[in-house]
Design a protein around this motif. Structure first.
Motif, PDB file in Angstrom:
ATOM      1  N   VAL A 207       0.700  -0.843   0.260  1.00  0.00           N
ATOM      2  CA  VAL A 207       0.274   0.648   0.140  1.00  0.00           C
ATOM      3  C   VAL A 207       0.635   0.885  -0.421  1.00  0.00           C
ATOM      4  O   VAL A 207       0.788   1.755  -0.595  1.00  0.00           O
ATOM      5  CB  VAL A 207      -0.662  -0.076   0.703  1.00  0.00           C
ATOM      6  CG1 VAL A 207      -1.568   1.214   1.262  1.00  0.00           C
ATOM      7  CG2 VAL A 207      -1.858  -1.079   1.173  1.00  0.00           C
ATOM      8  N   ALA A 208       1.678   1.343   0.620  1.00  0.00           N
ATOM      9  CA  ALA A 208       2.946   2.677   0.845  1.00  0.00           C
ATOM     10  C   ALA A 208       3.397   2.605  -0.212  1.00  0.00           C
ATOM     11  O   ALA A 208       3.685   3.820  -0.762  1.00  0.00           O
ATOM     12  CB  ALA A 208       4.194   2.853   2.390  1.00  0.00           C
ATOM     13  N   ALA A 209       3.783   1.987  -1.318  1.00  0.00           N
ATOM     14  CA  ALA A 209       4.414   2.012  -2.504  1.00  0.00           C
ATOM     15  C   ALA A 209       3.440   2.571  -3.418  1.00  0.00           C
ATOM     16  O   ALA A 209       4.101   3.296  -4.522  1.00  0.00           O
ATOM     17  CB  ALA A 209       5.066   0.721  -3.006  1.00  0.00           C
ATOM     18  N   VAL A 210       2.264   1.449  -3.448  1.00  0.00           N
ATOM     19  CA  VAL A 210       1.515   2.549  -4.260  1.00  0.00           C
ATOM     20  C   VAL A 210       0.832   4.108  -3.813  1.00  0.00           C
ATOM     21  O   VAL A 210       0.504   4.684  -4.736  1.00  0.00           O
ATOM     22  CB  VAL A 210      -0.112   1.667  -4.767  1.00  0.00           C
ATOM     23  CG1 VAL A 210      -0.981   2.037  -5.122  1.00  0.00           C
ATOM     24  CG2 VAL A 210       0.255   0.113  -4.585  1.00  0.00           C
ATOM     25  N   ARG A 211       0.616   4.241  -2.959  1.00  0.00           N
ATOM     26  CA  ARG A 211       0.204   5.587  -2.359  1.00  0.00           C
ATOM     27  C   ARG A 211       1.755   6.385  -3.202  1.00  0.00           C
ATOM     28  O   ARG A 211       1.317   7.819  -3.537  1.00  0.00           O
ATOM     29  CB  ARG A 211      -0.249   5.511  -0.937  1.00  0.00           C
ATOM     30  CG  ARG A 211       0.053   6.630  -0.081  1.00  0.00           C
ATOM     31  CD  ARG A 211      -1.080   7.868  -0.960  1.00  0.00           C
ATOM     32  NE  ARG A 211      -2.208   6.649  -0.837  1.00  0.00           N
ATOM     33  CZ  ARG A 211      -3.624   7.674  -1.271  1.00  0.00           C
ATOM     34  NH1 ARG A 211      -3.128   8.014  -2.932  1.00  0.00           N
ATOM     35  NH2 ARG A 211      -4.422   6.535  -1.138  1.00  0.00           N
ATOM     36  N   ILE A 218      -7.256   4.028  -2.655  1.00  0.00           N
ATOM     37  CA  ILE A 218      -7.252   3.033  -1.942  1.00  0.00           C
ATOM     38  C   ILE A 218      -7.954   2.180  -1.784  1.00  0.00           C
ATOM     39  O   ILE A 218      -7.789   2.546  -0.323  1.00  0.00           O
ATOM     40  CB  ILE A 218      -4.893   2.986  -1.679  1.00  0.00           C
ATOM     41  CG1 ILE A 218      -4.388   3.879  -2.782  1.00  0.00           C
ATOM     42  CG2 ILE A 218      -5.028   1.651  -1.361  1.00  0.00           C
ATOM     43  CD1 ILE A 218      -2.855   3.659  -2.861  1.00  0.00           C
ATOM     44  N   VAL A 219      -8.614   0.584  -2.234  1.00  0.00           N
ATOM     45  CA  VAL A 219      -8.191   0.538  -1.189  1.00  0.00           C
ATOM     46  C   VAL A 219      -7.487  -1.210  -0.303  1.00  0.00           C
ATOM     47  O   VAL A 219      -7.174  -1.922  -1.319  1.00  0.00           O
ATOM     48  CB  VAL A 219     -10.075  -1.041  -1.699  1.00  0.00           C
ATOM     49  CG1 VAL A 219     -10.666  -1.409  -0.858  1.00  0.00           C
ATOM     50  CG2 VAL A 219     -11.324   0.711  -1.511  1.00  0.00           C
ATOM     51  N   ALA A 220      -6.950  -1.269   0.622  1.00  0.00           N
ATOM     52  CA  ALA A 220      -6.060  -2.629   0.574  1.00  0.00           C
ATOM     53  C   ALA A 220      -7.154  -3.564   1.224  1.00  0.00           C
ATOM     54  O   ALA A 220      -8.057  -3.813   2.535  1.00  0.00           O
ATOM     55  CB  ALA A 220      -5.959  -1.885   1.759  1.00  0.00           C
ATOM     56  N   ALA A 221      -6.688  -4.809   1.406  1.00  0.00           N
ATOM     57  CA  ALA A 221      -7.472  -6.174   1.016  1.00  0.00           C
ATOM     58  C   ALA A 221      -6.409  -6.829   1.371  1.00  0.00           C
ATOM     59  O   ALA A 221      -5.333  -7.130   0.458  1.00  0.00           O
ATOM     60  CB  ALA A 221      -8.927  -6.878  -0.675  1.00  0.00           C
ATOM     61  N   GLY A 222      -6.644  -8.244   2.284  1.00  0.00           N
ATOM     62  CA  GLY A 222      -6.219  -9.431   2.277  1.00  0.00           C
ATOM     63  C   GLY A 222      -5.538  -9.115   3.967  1.00  0.00           C
ATOM     64  O   GLY A 222      -4.574  -8.538   3.906  1.00  0.00           O
ATOM     65  N   GLY A 223      -6.217 -10.555   4.529  1.00  0.00           N
ATOM     66  CA  GLY A 223      -5.495 -10.738   5.641  1.00  0.00           C
ATOM     67  C   GLY A 223      -6.413 -10.199   6.662  1.00  0.00           C
ATOM     68  O   GLY A 223      -5.596  -9.503   7.773  1.00  0.00           O
ATOM     69  N   GLU A 228      -6.694  -3.154  14.169  1.00  0.00           N
ATOM     70  CA  GLU A 228      -5.764  -2.789  14.928  1.00  0.00           C
ATOM     71  C   GLU A 228      -4.979  -3.071  13.135  1.00  0.00           C
ATOM     72  O   GLU A 228      -3.997  -2.275  12.836  1.00  0.00           O
ATOM     73  CB  GLU A 228      -4.520  -3.744  15.527  1.00  0.00           C
ATOM     74  CG  GLU A 228      -5.234  -3.550  16.474  1.00  0.00           C
ATOM     75  CD  GLU A 228      -6.376  -4.193  17.896  1.00  0.00           C
ATOM     76  OE1 GLU A 228      -7.148  -3.771  18.512  1.00  0.00           O
ATOM     77  OE2 GLU A 228      -6.479  -4.770  16.795  1.00  0.00           O
ATOM     78  N   ARG A 229      -5.067  -4.314  12.632  1.00  0.00           N
ATOM     79  CA  ARG A 229      -4.307  -4.664  11.123  1.00  0.00           C
ATOM     80  C   ARG A 229      -5.304  -3.563  10.125  1.00  0.00           C
ATOM     81  O   ARG A 229      -4.555  -2.811   9.261  1.00  0.00           O
ATOM     82  CB  ARG A 229      -5.034  -5.998  10.570  1.00  0.00           C
ATOM     83  CG  ARG A 229      -3.823  -5.923   9.717  1.00  0.00           C
ATOM     84  CD  ARG A 229      -2.935  -5.857   9.235  1.00  0.00           C
ATOM     85  NE  ARG A 229      -1.952  -6.071   7.951  1.00  0.00           N
ATOM     86  CZ  ARG A 229      -0.738  -5.867   7.584  1.00  0.00           C
ATOM     87  NH1 ARG A 229       0.132  -5.901   8.407  1.00  0.00           N
ATOM     88  NH2 ARG A 229      -0.230  -6.809   6.764  1.00  0.00           N
ATOM     89  N   ALA A 230      -6.204  -3.765  10.609  1.00  0.00           N
ATOM     90  CA  ALA A 230      -6.550  -1.891   9.355  1.00  0.00           C
ATOM     91  C   ALA A 230      -6.520  -0.888  10.357  1.00  0.00           C
ATOM     92  O   ALA A 230      -5.868   0.367   8.982  1.00  0.00           O
ATOM     93  CB  ALA A 230      -8.871  -2.036   9.940  1.00  0.00           C
ATOM     94  N   ALA A 236      -0.866   3.659   6.643  1.00  0.00           N
ATOM     95  CA  ALA A 236       0.132   3.650   5.053  1.00  0.00           C
ATOM     96  C   ALA A 236       0.103   4.125   3.569  1.00  0.00           C
ATOM     97  O   ALA A 236       0.658   4.166   3.094  1.00  0.00           O
ATOM     98  CB  ALA A 236       0.502   1.959   5.223  1.00  0.00           C
ATOM     99  N   GLY A 237      -1.159   4.700   3.592  1.00  0.00           N
ATOM    100  CA  GLY A 237      -2.303   5.239   2.610  1.00  0.00           C
ATOM    101  C   GLY A 237      -3.451   4.553   2.265  1.00  0.00           C
ATOM    102  O   GLY A 237      -3.936   5.620   1.343  1.00  0.00           O
TER     103      GLY A 237
END
Length: 349
Positions: A207-211, A218-223, A228-230, A236-237
């Motif tokens: 996410v940080a690299a794409v941001r 950006i929608v972050a997906a996966g695990g 806390e993880r959210a 990260a962006g």
């Protein structure tokens, strides 16, 4: 933009094959999230009925996810993909290995159906006609013409990507937003190239690299299975997190009984990424079927998908998880049988 106005910052993943129902989409939306209806594997009339059911169930905005067929993929696919007779022979050989297991649940392996486009053109016409607020894509990059048509119809577009190169290609094509999918995601990896090995980068780093490359949503997906993880991926962006596995046990989900029981069965110790069920890489609970067939399954989607569909349907019909594709992310043990609104609130923190 719609994805920056989601109150809770939680998006309900489009889980094709049954789990994401219109009721689940509406429940996520009513809880302050954004539900996305799974259009994959449905015919255009089936998708039209599902869209109507969502409109009837909620006044909240929602999205529809479409699978981009190989013949409509504008992404440059690299070397290594099987084609022609070589591909047909590999699928036929794989099909021959499944006969005994299929008959154990009263079925026969299906026919490969090469060239299936998942009703692509009619579904595009449908989402334009129905003025669906958001259209997301998986498995390929739509053409600039398709993206432009959707934009003129008032729909925002969301592209699933798994690394920085795919993100750049999607941005160049003119998508409005990116769904950045990490290695821990359950279900199919959304690589634009069907034979490419997906990035193993941690979701936060990805996410940080794409941001760093763009200011689109950006929608972050996966695990993502905890508040806390959210919060980590948002820091990260990411503007929002997309969750699927966390919703599988909710009463609004269409997850079958055998599937639900398997998610809580301590006999399942880990997840695995495999091509055994569809010919595309996907993460699910590691089963004996995966252990037997993963090494032999060719990278041939949708042919392998059609070959194994009768086995999976028959296994579900007799209430046995033996041959089911038990798609799940690495955080599957945290999934709970609670209302979708509870899941959304918990992830929103």
């Amino acid at each position: 933009m719609l994805l920056r106005s989601v109150e809770t910052g939680v998006v309900g993943a489009p889980m094709a094959g049954g789990p994401t129902t219109p009721e689940l989409v509406a429940a996520v939306g009513d809880a302050g999230g954004l539900g996305i209806l799974a259009g994959g594997y449905l015919t255009a009339p089936q998708l039209a009925a599902a869209i109507a059911d969502v409109w009837d169930a909620t006044s909240r905005p929602f999205g529809v996810n479409l699978f981009v067929p190989a013949q409509a993929n504008a992404y440059a696919v690299g070397p290594g993909e099987l084609t022609g007779a070589e591909r047909a022979d590999a699928v036929a050989a794989y099909r021959d290995t499944l006969g005994e297991e299929a008959r154990s649940v009263g079925a026969e392996p299906g026919e490969p159906r090469a060239g299936d486009d998942d009703d692509w053109e009619r579904k595009l016409d449908l989402v334009v006609r129905e003025r669906v607020p958001l259209v997301s894509f998986t498995f390929g990059l739509p053409s600039t013409a398709v993206l432009g048509e959707l934009r003129r119809a008032g729909a925002e577009t969301l592209m699933t990507v798994t690394d920085i190169d795919e993100a750049r290609a999607a941005l160049d094509a003119g998508v409005d937003a990116l769904c950045v999918q990490g290695t821990c995601a359950g279900g199919h990896r959304g690589t634009l190239d069907p034979v490419k090995q997906p990035s193993e980068a941690d979701l936060v780093d990805l996410v940080a690299a794409v941001r760093a490359e763009t200011d689109v949503p950006i929608v972050a997906a996966g695990g993502v299975s905890s508040a806390e993880r959210a919060a980590e991926v948002r820091a990260a962006g990411a503007d929002a997190v997309q969750v699927g596995t966390a919703l599988l046990l909710t009463p609004e989900a269409g997850t079958g009984l055998a599937y639900r029981r398997a998610l809580g069965d301590p006999a399942h110790e880990r997840t695995a990424v495999t091509r055994a069920y569809s010919g595309r890489l996907a993460r699910g609970l590691e089963t004996e079927f995966v252990r037997r067939h993963d090494a032999h399954a060719p990278a041939a989607y949708p042919e392998v998908h059609h070959v194994t569909v009768p086995l999976r349907r028959a296994s579900a019909a007799v209430d046995r998880p033996d041959l089911l594709a038990l798609w799940a992310g690495t955080g599957w043990r945290t999934a709970q049988a609670v209302p979708a609104a509870t899941v959304v609130a918990g992830l929103a923190g």
